[in-house]
Design an enzyme around this catalytic site. Sequence first.
Site, PDB file in Angstrom:
ATOM      1  N   TYR A   1      25.816  36.405  43.556  1.00 54.15           N
ATOM      2  CA  TYR A   1      27.108  37.091  43.596  1.00 54.15           C
ATOM      3  C   TYR A   1      26.934  38.534  44.040  1.00 54.15           C
ATOM      4  CZ  TYR A   1      28.709  33.334  40.434  1.00 54.15           C
ATOM      5  OH  TYR A   1      29.025  32.129  39.863  1.00 54.15           O
TER       6      TYR A   1
ATOM      7  N   ASP B   1      37.871  41.811  33.777  1.00 56.86           N
ATOM      8  CA  ASP B   1      37.939  42.022  35.226  1.00 56.86           C
ATOM      9  C   ASP B   1      39.207  42.807  35.547  1.00 56.86           C
ATOM     10  OD1 ASP B   1      40.032  40.209  35.069  1.00 56.86           O
ATOM     11  OD2 ASP B   1      38.915  38.565  35.994  1.00 56.86           O
TER      12      ASP B   1
ATOM     13  N   ARG C   1      31.594  38.955  34.720  1.00 54.94           N
ATOM     14  CA  ARG C   1      32.526  39.864  34.030  1.00 54.94           C
ATOM     15  C   ARG C   1      31.874  40.457  32.783  1.00 54.94           C
ATOM     16  NH1 ARG C   1      37.289  36.443  32.241  1.00 54.94           N
ATOM     17  NH2 ARG C   1      36.055  34.608  32.712  1.00 54.94           N
TER      18      ARG C   1
END
Length: 306
Positions: free
Chosen positions: A67, A81, A180
């Site tokens: 990611y 988030d 997150r």
Amino acid sequence: MYEGILPFWKEKGMTSHDCVFKLRKILKMKRIGHTGTLDPSVEGVLPICLGQATKVSEYIMDQGKTYVATISIGTSTTTEDADGDIVENDSTSKSFSREQILEVLAELTGEVTQIPPMYSAVKVNGKKLYEYAREGKEVERPSRKVMIHNINLLDEAATFSGQEVTFNIEIECGKGTYIRTLAVQIGELLGYPAHMSSLVRTASGSFTRAQCLTLADVQSAIEEQTLIDTLLPLKNALSAWPTLEVNEEIEKSITNGQVVEIHPLLMENDKIVYEMLGDPIAVYIKHPTKSGMMKPEKMFSSIKGD
């Protein structure tokens, strides 16, 4: 009917289920499955399994992910988030050296304990956490161990400063990692509230962004009759394990999915794959109760000539 793995790029604004629903309409087939949920605000690699390849979706989900995330230091949110409501906002001026951030990232590399966010699909007492959260309830969440293989700081600045400090990182991690929550953990180690302000999945197992098609690309490929050239064989999801071509002696036993004497390769691996003429026909594992024996975990029928 299509067979194989479609390297797919999920765009922002859609759920993973939305993607499957739309692809079923475009491809005119029902046997389609995705390989792990991506939140609507997240874009990225989402391999889609077609036909018999749906049998190997769990193997793809178990593989590592990569990611790229933007971390915002100074504000925390209900969802961890950018989609959530602000919980805490520290507007004081902040300053971190590159070395400080790298030390924090190093501390969060390896086996890390995480507590899943309330806005997640993890179940507690048979109910998803986000269902509790929408009811305004907070319940005790079991911690979990996740593996973070590597975190790279992508920004080259020597100092990061301001009321809201942001920086980009690349994460290579194992199954079940919440990026997150990682953002919140980074903030905690730096001494401030934090959240993940953006996220892109750039790889899922061996599937990369460069291979992927968007929904529009899939539609065009169907119209141009070129989609078959993009599909990858389901054996791509089995590359982590040894592969054996069946011989005449065991062909009937393996193709019928029988319990047979264990192969020596299973003493060193958790699975082995049997192929016939280059196509996987079975995945075998150690038998859980019969010592010295093995049993099929997955069976596949030949699609040659279909």
